[in-house]
Scaffold this motif. Structure first.
Motif, PDB file in Angstrom:
ATOM      1  N   ARG A 129      -4.103   0.365  -2.506  1.00 48.18           N
ATOM      2  CA  ARG A 129      -3.681  -0.961  -2.044  1.00 48.18           C
ATOM      3  C   ARG A 129      -3.675  -1.950  -3.199  1.00 48.18           C
ATOM      4  O   ARG A 129      -4.546  -1.897  -4.067  1.00 48.18           O
ATOM      5  CB  ARG A 129      -4.658  -1.477  -0.989  1.00 48.18           C
ATOM      6  CG  ARG A 129      -4.678  -0.705   0.289  1.00 48.18           C
ATOM      7  CD  ARG A 129      -5.718  -1.299   1.251  1.00 48.18           C
ATOM      8  NE  ARG A 129      -5.590  -0.743   2.572  1.00 48.18           N
ATOM      9  CZ  ARG A 129      -6.154   0.396   2.958  1.00 48.18           C
ATOM     10  NH1 ARG A 129      -6.901   1.082   2.115  1.00 48.18           N
ATOM     11  NH2 ARG A 129      -5.982   0.846   4.179  1.00 48.18           N
ATOM     12  N   ARG A 161     -14.353   5.278  -2.864  1.00 51.00           N
ATOM     13  CA  ARG A 161     -13.371   4.282  -3.310  1.00 51.00           C
ATOM     14  C   ARG A 161     -13.862   3.562  -4.557  1.00 51.00           C
ATOM     15  O   ARG A 161     -15.050   3.530  -4.859  1.00 51.00           O
ATOM     16  CB  ARG A 161     -13.082   3.248  -2.233  1.00 51.00           C
ATOM     17  CG  ARG A 161     -14.197   2.267  -2.067  1.00 51.00           C
ATOM     18  CD  ARG A 161     -13.850   1.151  -1.129  1.00 51.00           C
ATOM     19  NE  ARG A 161     -15.018   0.282  -1.065  1.00 51.00           N
ATOM     20  CZ  ARG A 161     -15.030  -0.926  -0.588  1.00 51.00           C
ATOM     21  NH1 ARG A 161     -13.928  -1.452  -0.093  1.00 51.00           N
ATOM     22  NH2 ARG A 161     -16.117  -1.652  -0.579  1.00 51.00           N
ATOM     23  N   THR A 190       0.177   5.529   0.919  1.00 52.62           N
ATOM     24  CA  THR A 190      -0.729   6.518   1.497  1.00 52.62           C
ATOM     25  C   THR A 190      -0.117   7.906   1.351  1.00 52.62           C
ATOM     26  O   THR A 190       1.096   8.072   1.489  1.00 52.62           O
ATOM     27  CB  THR A 190      -0.988   6.221   2.991  1.00 52.62           C
ATOM     28  OG1 THR A 190      -1.572   4.924   3.100  1.00 52.62           O
ATOM     29  CG2 THR A 190      -1.927   7.243   3.615  1.00 52.62           C
ATOM     30  N   ARG A 191      -0.968   8.876   1.059  1.00 56.38           N
ATOM     31  CA  ARG A 191      -0.542  10.276   0.995  1.00 56.38           C
ATOM     32  C   ARG A 191      -1.597  11.146   1.654  1.00 56.38           C
ATOM     33  O   ARG A 191      -2.794  10.880   1.539  1.00 56.38           O
ATOM     34  CB  ARG A 191      -0.380  10.757  -0.456  1.00 56.38           C
ATOM     35  CG  ARG A 191       0.718  10.085  -1.247  1.00 56.38           C
ATOM     36  CD  ARG A 191       2.098  10.536  -0.790  1.00 56.38           C
ATOM     37  NE  ARG A 191       3.150   9.979  -1.613  1.00 56.38           N
ATOM     38  CZ  ARG A 191       3.706   8.784  -1.461  1.00 56.38           C
ATOM     39  NH1 ARG A 191       3.267   7.978  -0.522  1.00 56.38           N
ATOM     40  NH2 ARG A 191       4.677   8.374  -2.255  1.00 56.38           N
ATOM     41  N   ARG A 192      -1.154  12.201   2.314  1.00 52.63           N
ATOM     42  CA  ARG A 192      -2.056  13.241   2.793  1.00 52.63           C
ATOM     43  C   ARG A 192      -2.064  14.313   1.722  1.00 52.63           C
ATOM     44  O   ARG A 192      -1.007  14.786   1.300  1.00 52.63           O
ATOM     45  CB  ARG A 192      -1.586  13.823   4.109  1.00 52.63           C
ATOM     46  CG  ARG A 192      -2.616  14.802   4.645  1.00 52.63           C
ATOM     47  CD  ARG A 192      -2.143  15.535   5.877  1.00 52.63           C
ATOM     48  NE  ARG A 192      -3.184  16.335   6.461  1.00 52.63           N
ATOM     49  CZ  ARG A 192      -3.757  17.393   5.899  1.00 52.63           C
ATOM     50  NH1 ARG A 192      -3.422  17.762   4.687  1.00 52.63           N
ATOM     51  NH2 ARG A 192      -4.687  18.093   6.527  1.00 52.63           N
ATOM     52  N   SER A 203       0.819  -1.208   0.000  1.00 50.44           N
ATOM     53  CA  SER A 203       0.000   0.000   0.000  1.00 50.44           C
ATOM     54  C   SER A 203       0.854   1.259   0.000  1.00 50.44           C
ATOM     55  O   SER A 203       2.013   1.242   0.389  1.00 50.44           O
ATOM     56  CB  SER A 203      -0.960   0.016   1.191  1.00 50.44           C
ATOM     57  OG  SER A 203      -0.247   0.164   2.400  1.00 50.44           O
ATOM     58  N   TRP A 206      -8.469   1.795  -4.477  1.00 53.46           N
ATOM     59  CA  TRP A 206      -8.099   3.211  -4.406  1.00 53.46           C
ATOM     60  C   TRP A 206      -9.174   3.903  -3.589  1.00 53.46           C
ATOM     61  O   TRP A 206     -10.356   3.843  -3.944  1.00 53.46           O
ATOM     62  CB  TRP A 206      -8.015   3.808  -5.812  1.00 53.46           C
ATOM     63  CG  TRP A 206      -6.887   3.230  -6.602  1.00 53.46           C
ATOM     64  CD1 TRP A 206      -5.628   3.756  -6.717  1.00 53.46           C
ATOM     65  CD2 TRP A 206      -6.884   2.030  -7.369  1.00 53.46           C
ATOM     66  NE1 TRP A 206      -4.852   2.938  -7.510  1.00 53.46           N
ATOM     67  CE2 TRP A 206      -5.598   1.866  -7.920  1.00 53.46           C
ATOM     68  CE3 TRP A 206      -7.847   1.054  -7.646  1.00 53.46           C
ATOM     69  CZ2 TRP A 206      -5.246   0.793  -8.727  1.00 53.46           C
ATOM     70  CZ3 TRP A 206      -7.504  -0.027  -8.444  1.00 53.46           C
ATOM     71  CH2 TRP A 206      -6.212  -0.145  -8.975  1.00 53.46           C
ATOM     72  N   ARG A 230      -6.982  11.947   3.041  1.00 54.42           N
ATOM     73  CA  ARG A 230      -6.015  10.845   3.035  1.00 54.42           C
ATOM     74  C   ARG A 230      -6.339   9.956   1.837  1.00 54.42           C
ATOM     75  O   ARG A 230      -7.469   9.505   1.671  1.00 54.42           O
ATOM     76  CB  ARG A 230      -6.076  10.017   4.308  1.00 54.42           C
ATOM     77  CG  ARG A 230      -5.041   8.881   4.290  1.00 54.42           C
ATOM     78  CD  ARG A 230      -5.177   7.916   5.449  1.00 54.42           C
ATOM     79  NE  ARG A 230      -5.890   8.474   6.550  1.00 54.42           N
ATOM     80  CZ  ARG A 230      -5.476   8.475   7.821  1.00 54.42           C
ATOM     81  NH1 ARG A 230      -4.352   7.918   8.143  1.00 54.42           N
ATOM     82  NH2 ARG A 230      -6.218   9.008   8.770  1.00 54.42           N
ATOM     83  N   TYR A 231      -5.340   9.732   1.005  1.00 52.31           N
ATOM     84  CA  TYR A 231      -5.453   8.856  -0.166  1.00 52.31           C
ATOM     85  C   TYR A 231      -4.679   7.589   0.131  1.00 52.31           C
ATOM     86  O   TYR A 231      -3.529   7.649   0.594  1.00 52.31           O
ATOM     87  CB  TYR A 231      -4.864   9.561  -1.389  1.00 52.31           C
ATOM     88  CG  TYR A 231      -4.528   8.638  -2.541  1.00 52.31           C
ATOM     89  CD1 TYR A 231      -5.525   8.150  -3.373  1.00 52.31           C
ATOM     90  CD2 TYR A 231      -3.215   8.255  -2.792  1.00 52.31           C
ATOM     91  CE1 TYR A 231      -5.218   7.300  -4.430  1.00 52.31           C
ATOM     92  CE2 TYR A 231      -2.900   7.416  -3.851  1.00 52.31           C
ATOM     93  CZ  TYR A 231      -3.910   6.941  -4.655  1.00 52.31           C
ATOM     94  OH  TYR A 231      -3.608   6.101  -5.695  1.00 52.31           O
ATOM     95  N   THR A 232      -5.297   6.443  -0.120  1.00 55.13           N
ATOM     96  CA  THR A 232      -4.620   5.162   0.057  1.00 55.13           C
ATOM     97  C   THR A 232      -4.882   4.293  -1.162  1.00 55.13           C
ATOM     98  O   THR A 232      -6.025   4.175  -1.615  1.00 55.13           O
ATOM     99  CB  THR A 232      -5.116   4.437   1.327  1.00 55.13           C
ATOM    100  OG1 THR A 232      -4.956   5.299   2.454  1.00 55.13           O
ATOM    101  CG2 THR A 232      -4.344   3.144   1.559  1.00 55.13           C
TER     102      THR A 232
END
Length: 146
Positions: free
Chosen positions: A111, A75, A7-9, A5, A97, A107-109
């Motif tokens: 996986r 998502r 992750t970005r803020r 994964s 996504w 918050r973007y994640t």
């Protein structure tokens, strides 16, 4: 679970991030100088998800699968294990996504879930961290630019 994964803020409202995430994939989906040509996006569970990734030297990598979920504003989930019309395929991963409100931003994640540990390691060795990280950074830059 065999998951990788990123992750970005992102300093932008979730509505804006979703708009870029869902509607401007040709601007962030693969690390530059690669680009995508969107072939089909049937935004619903079971809908076709197809694109062609194009490299700077003429490389082409078609990707064909289906959406497992499309939760508007939150998502989307795809897999390459099944093609449109529910035709089985050689599975590599399930991609997820998603975004969520985080403070005054988002918050973007992203996986990638794999059927086996070997497939996960193969994806890591292919450059998952660098590639998906570059895509996340491109998404972040687009969302924070406007």
């Amino acid at each position: 679970m065999h998951e990788l994964s990123i992750t970005r803020r992102i300093n932008a409202a979730p509505e804006k991030v979703w708009d870029v995430l869902a509607n401007r994939q040709d601007e962030w989906w693969c690390p530059k100088p690669w680009m995508i040509e969107m072939v089909a996006q049937e935004r619903r569970p079971g809908g076709r998800s197809a694109m062609i990734m194009r490299g700077p030297d003429g490389e082409e990598m078609p990707q064909e699968g289906i959406f497992l979920a499309w939760d508007e504003g939150r998502r989307f989930v795809t897999t390459d294990a099944v093609k449109s019309d529910f035709e089985p395929s050689d599975p590599f991963m399930i991609g997820i996504w998603e975004i969520e409100a985080y403070g005054d931003g988002t918050r973007y994640t992203a996986r990638a879930r794999h059927w086996t540990e070997d497939a996960m390691k193969q994806h890591a060795d292919m450059g998952f961290e660098e590639g998906w990280g570059a895509c996340a950074d491109q998404l972040k830059a687009l969302c924070e630019a406007d």
